[in-house]
Design a protein around this motif. Structure first.
Motif, PDB file in Angstrom:
ATOM      1  N   ALA A  46     -66.939  -6.418   0.764  1.00  0.00           N
ATOM      2  CA  ALA A  46     -68.325  -7.190   2.048  1.00  0.00           C
ATOM      3  C   ALA A  46     -70.228  -5.372   1.801  1.00  0.00           C
ATOM      4  O   ALA A  46     -70.086  -5.280   2.097  1.00  0.00           O
ATOM      5  CB  ALA A  46     -67.974  -6.819   3.552  1.00  0.00           C
ATOM      6  N   LYS A  47     -68.396  -4.132   1.998  1.00  0.00           N
ATOM      7  CA  LYS A  47     -70.213  -2.657   1.929  1.00  0.00           C
ATOM      8  C   LYS A  47     -70.674  -2.937   0.621  1.00  0.00           C
ATOM      9  O   LYS A  47     -71.517  -2.776   0.811  1.00  0.00           O
ATOM     10  CB  LYS A  47     -69.331  -1.948   1.101  1.00  0.00           C
ATOM     11  CG  LYS A  47     -68.069  -0.908   2.442  1.00  0.00           C
ATOM     12  CD  LYS A  47     -68.143  -0.269   2.805  1.00  0.00           C
ATOM     13  CE  LYS A  47     -67.228   1.144   1.461  1.00  0.00           C
ATOM     14  NZ  LYS A  47     -66.697   1.879   2.543  1.00  0.00           N
TER      15      LYS A  47
ATOM     16  N   SER B 110     -65.664  -3.084  10.506  1.00  0.00           N
ATOM     17  CA  SER B 110     -65.627  -1.541  10.801  1.00  0.00           C
ATOM     18  C   SER B 110     -67.115  -1.400   9.255  1.00  0.00           C
ATOM     19  O   SER B 110     -67.254  -0.118  10.134  1.00  0.00           O
ATOM     20  CB  SER B 110     -64.559  -1.074  11.121  1.00  0.00           C
ATOM     21  OG  SER B 110     -63.887  -0.950   9.513  1.00  0.00           O
ATOM     22  N   VAL B 111     -66.902  -1.740   8.627  1.00  0.00           N
ATOM     23  CA  VAL B 111     -67.789  -0.867   7.651  1.00  0.00           C
ATOM     24  C   VAL B 111     -69.259  -1.257   7.105  1.00  0.00           C
ATOM     25  O   VAL B 111     -69.523  -0.808   6.048  1.00  0.00           O
ATOM     26  CB  VAL B 111     -66.508  -0.757   6.089  1.00  0.00           C
ATOM     27  CG1 VAL B 111     -65.240  -0.118   6.195  1.00  0.00           C
ATOM     28  CG2 VAL B 111     -66.015  -2.498   5.921  1.00  0.00           C
TER      29      VAL B 111
ATOM     30  N   ALA C  92     -61.016  -5.160  10.328  1.00  0.00           N
ATOM     31  CA  ALA C  92     -61.521  -4.086   8.925  1.00  0.00           C
ATOM     32  C   ALA C  92     -62.883  -4.377   8.604  1.00  0.00           C
ATOM     33  O   ALA C  92     -63.478  -3.615   8.486  1.00  0.00           O
ATOM     34  CB  ALA C  92     -60.322  -4.086   8.352  1.00  0.00           C
ATOM     35  N   VAL C  93     -63.255  -5.193   8.567  1.00  0.00           N
ATOM     36  CA  VAL C  93     -65.354  -5.590   7.647  1.00  0.00           C
ATOM     37  C   VAL C  93     -65.820  -5.209   8.366  1.00  0.00           C
ATOM     38  O   VAL C  93     -66.694  -4.445   8.199  1.00  0.00           O
ATOM     39  CB  VAL C  93     -65.003  -7.347   7.363  1.00  0.00           C
ATOM     40  CG1 VAL C  93     -66.535  -7.688   6.471  1.00  0.00           C
ATOM     41  CG2 VAL C  93     -63.757  -7.758   6.411  1.00  0.00           C
TER      42      VAL C  93
ATOM     43  N   ILE D 113     -62.554  -5.811   1.745  1.00  0.00           N
ATOM     44  CA  ILE D 113     -63.677  -4.104   2.156  1.00  0.00           C
ATOM     45  C   ILE D 113     -64.983  -3.835   1.289  1.00  0.00           C
ATOM     46  O   ILE D 113     -65.569  -3.620   1.711  1.00  0.00           O
ATOM     47  CB  ILE D 113     -62.573  -3.407   2.071  1.00  0.00           C
ATOM     48  CG1 ILE D 113     -61.308  -4.046   3.519  1.00  0.00           C
ATOM     49  CG2 ILE D 113     -63.098  -2.223   3.155  1.00  0.00           C
ATOM     50  CD1 ILE D 113     -61.884  -4.344   4.878  1.00  0.00           C
TER      51      ILE D 113
ATOM     52  N   GLN E 216     -53.573  -5.413   0.293  1.00  0.00           N
ATOM     53  CA  GLN E 216     -55.130  -5.440   0.251  1.00  0.00           C
ATOM     54  C   GLN E 216     -55.343  -6.756   0.799  1.00  0.00           C
ATOM     55  O   GLN E 216     -54.663  -7.953   0.714  1.00  0.00           O
ATOM     56  CB  GLN E 216     -56.270  -4.465  -0.289  1.00  0.00           C
ATOM     57  CG  GLN E 216     -55.319  -4.692  -1.544  1.00  0.00           C
ATOM     58  CD  GLN E 216     -57.096  -4.129  -2.563  1.00  0.00           C
ATOM     59  OE1 GLN E 216     -56.960  -3.194  -2.670  1.00  0.00           O
ATOM     60  NE2 GLN E 216     -57.306  -5.479  -3.863  1.00  0.00           N
ATOM     61  N   TRP E 217     -56.729  -6.606   1.195  1.00  0.00           N
ATOM     62  CA  TRP E 217     -57.339  -8.138   1.129  1.00  0.00           C
ATOM     63  C   TRP E 217     -58.062  -8.457  -0.441  1.00  0.00           C
ATOM     64  O   TRP E 217     -58.960  -7.787  -0.535  1.00  0.00           O
ATOM     65  CB  TRP E 217     -57.911  -8.899   2.421  1.00  0.00           C
ATOM     66  CG  TRP E 217     -57.377  -8.841   3.890  1.00  0.00           C
ATOM     67  CD1 TRP E 217     -56.421  -9.383   3.596  1.00  0.00           C
ATOM     68  CD2 TRP E 217     -57.371  -7.591   4.886  1.00  0.00           C
ATOM     69  NE1 TRP E 217     -55.909  -9.347   5.309  1.00  0.00           N
ATOM     70  CE2 TRP E 217     -56.121  -7.871   5.442  1.00  0.00           C
ATOM     71  CE3 TRP E 217     -58.179  -6.518   5.108  1.00  0.00           C
ATOM     72  CZ2 TRP E 217     -55.853  -7.688   6.938  1.00  0.00           C
ATOM     73  CZ3 TRP E 217     -57.438  -6.006   6.436  1.00  0.00           C
ATOM     74  CH2 TRP E 217     -57.139  -6.359   6.984  1.00  0.00           C
TER      75      TRP E 217
ATOM     76  N   LEU F 294     -58.296  -8.199   9.519  1.00  0.00           N
ATOM     77  CA  LEU F 294     -59.743  -8.433   8.493  1.00  0.00           C
ATOM     78  C   LEU F 294     -60.726  -8.546   8.689  1.00  0.00           C
ATOM     79  O   LEU F 294     -61.471  -7.763   8.522  1.00  0.00           O
ATOM     80  CB  LEU F 294     -59.202  -9.962   7.949  1.00  0.00           C
ATOM     81  CG  LEU F 294     -59.931  -9.888   7.222  1.00  0.00           C
ATOM     82  CD1 LEU F 294     -60.026  -9.108   5.817  1.00  0.00           C
ATOM     83  CD2 LEU F 294     -59.707 -12.191   6.205  1.00  0.00           C
TER      84      LEU F 294
ATOM     85  N   SER G  53     -61.135  -5.655  -3.799  1.00  0.00           N
ATOM     86  CA  SER G  53     -60.942  -5.970  -2.684  1.00  0.00           C
ATOM     87  C   SER G  53     -62.367  -6.005  -1.624  1.00  0.00           C
ATOM     88  O   SER G  53     -63.547  -5.449  -2.178  1.00  0.00           O
ATOM     89  CB  SER G  53     -60.645  -4.418  -2.027  1.00  0.00           C
ATOM     90  OG  SER G  53     -61.613  -3.984  -1.029  1.00  0.00           O
TER      91      SER G  53
END
Lengths: 202, 251
Positions: B157-158, B192-193, B189-190, B154, B137-138, B186, B152
């Motif tokens: 960010a959310k 998209s959320v 992925a960010v 992700i 993961q990041w 990366l 995480s």
């Protein structure tokens, strides 16, 4: 002299800096005497509509601006400052200054909100003196989540498309509103600012 | 149609622009206000200033740079580094910044993001997120990339968007300064959320990298430093290239 209305919101200096660069005398103020004596008023603004209206009321500026504008003094509203010129805003369900009939709506959630960045202005009113030397589809800098929807479509000078077309510049007699930030839109923004001032001084 | 933005980044320490590789080995790149003016004239869409040392001593120097920049440039700029409380953000905005980047301060105390968004509006609160690959993961890295939070990227960010940030400046420490391209995986992925704009950062080395991060990484803006500072390519070249590849840019 131009009075930039200080109503306790941020980034008032960016419009002051831009007018300085154009060698147009301006002061940032909330003083009634200064506002009364100014030839042109600028209502800038970023932030929330409810905060903006509350601050204007607390400082007694809503009444002052109303009487000045009714007496024919030119007023430029920028970004939130444009939105506050309308009757009502969906942002916090707040009654605004009501100089221009219509409401302020939010962009649909299907879009990235806020809209941040450079987008084109499509010229609607080709005769408008505000658009001298401004080519159709010029890019301007936008940062906003809400937009103005005036009842009288004749006030629309230009539109921009973000999901749907919306009014990005409007003119009604002595009132001009721009949703984008001319003071942050490079050379073309400075040209537009100059045009607006020239129109007001005619 | 909204255009894709090209943003030069000015990392600063003691009022000078520097550029490192993977957050270390810094080289002097010049005076920030002069560089800012140059990039404005070259057609940059925005500027980002990051005070990478962000000590108390540096604060006054930084505010002075912001004030001078605000008088000189005609485009918006974001300032980040050392924002720990609402008052820090207010100082930076008052000095003339259009947006403020919050990094470590927001991770340590997430309410900082909501406080700033409520007071100044989401549109001027930028989450500055430094991510590094750890296992599968990041992770969010803080303190100038030195401390792994174990969180995480992700998830953070959310959460940050829920707290009110209006934009994310996403830096991949793995690709930073390597000039081998942005971190597409990366960024995608960010993006998209969350439904706020993403500025991709770290790794620009050639023209194709910009096209790839927009087309494959779904970024809204791309940030680069050394490429521009050391004259390897100009903003105009990047934009012309993007336009020729059917990506909408401001020219």
């Amino acid at each position: 002299m131009i009075a930039i209305i200080d109503y306790g919101i941020n980034n008032l200096d960016s419009i002051k800096n831009a007018l300085d660069k154009l060698s147009i005398p301006a002061v940032v103020t909330c003083d009634a005497t200064v506002i009364n004596q100014a030839r042109i008023l600028v209502l800038p603004g970023v932030g929330a509509a409810a905060t903006g209206m509350n601050n204007l009321k607390m400082l007694g500026l809503d009444k002052l601006l109303t009487s000045e504008v009714r007496n024919g003094k030119p007023l430029l509203g920028i970004c939130l400052g444009m939105q506050l010129l309308m009757d009502w805003s969906e942002e916090g369900n707040v009654h605004c200054l009501g100089f221009v009939d219509g409401i302020v709506e939010k962009f649909t959630d299907k879009l990235k909100v806020p809209q941040i960045g450079w987008n084109q202005m499509q010229i609607i009113d080709v005769q408008s003196p505000l658009l001298t030397d401004i080519p159709d589809t010029s890019d301007f800098y936008f940062v906003h989540s809400y937009f103005c929807n005036p009842d009288d479509k004749n006030v629309i000078v230009g539109t921009t498309i973000y999901g749907q077309p919306f009014c990005s510049i409007m003119k009604q007699d002595n009132i001009v509103g721009v949703q984008f930030h001319p003071e942050k839109s490079g050379k073309i923004g400075f040209q537009l600012l100059q045009n607006i001032i020239n129109y007001f001084l005619l | 149609m909204i255009t894709k933005r090209i943003i030069p980044c000015l990392d600063m320490t003691q009022g000078k622009v520097v550029k490192g590789v993977q957050f270390i080995n810094f080289r002097d790149a010049g005076d920030p206000v002069e560089l800012a003016k140059k990039y404005d004239e070259q057609g940059a869409d925005e500027l980002v200033f990051l005070d990478i040392t962000a000590t108390v001593d540096n604060r006054d120097i930084l505010l002075d740079v912001i004030k001078r920049t605000a008088k000189e440039v005609t485009i918006p700029f974001t300032v980040g580094g050392g924002i720990r409380k609402k008052e820090d953000m207010q100082q930076v905005l008052r000095a003339g910044a259009d947006k403020v980047g919050v990094n470590s301060g927001g991770v340590k105390r997430p309410e900082l993001l909501s406080e700033c968004a409520e007071t100044f509006g989401s549109q001027c609160v930028v989450l500055s997120l430094d991510a590094k690959r750890v296992g599968n993961q990041w992770n969010v890295m803080i303190n100038g990339g030195r401390t792994d939070t174990g969180i995480s990227a992700i998830v953070w960010a959310k959460n940050a968007v829920k707290l009110g940030v209006g934009e994310i400046l996403l830096t991949s420490i793995d690709t930073d300064g390597m000039k081998q391209g942005f971190n597409i995986e990366l960024t995608k992925a960010v993006a998209s959320v969350v439904n706020v704009p993403i500025i991709a950062s770290g790794g620009a080395g050639k023209l194709e990298d910009f096209k790839d991060i927009f087309q494959q990484g779904n970024a809204d803006a791309a940030l680069a430093a050394s490429l521009f500072h050391f004259g390897e390519c100009t903003i105009k070249e990047v934009k012309n290239y993007l336009r020729d590849n059917d990506i909408s840019v401001r020219l």
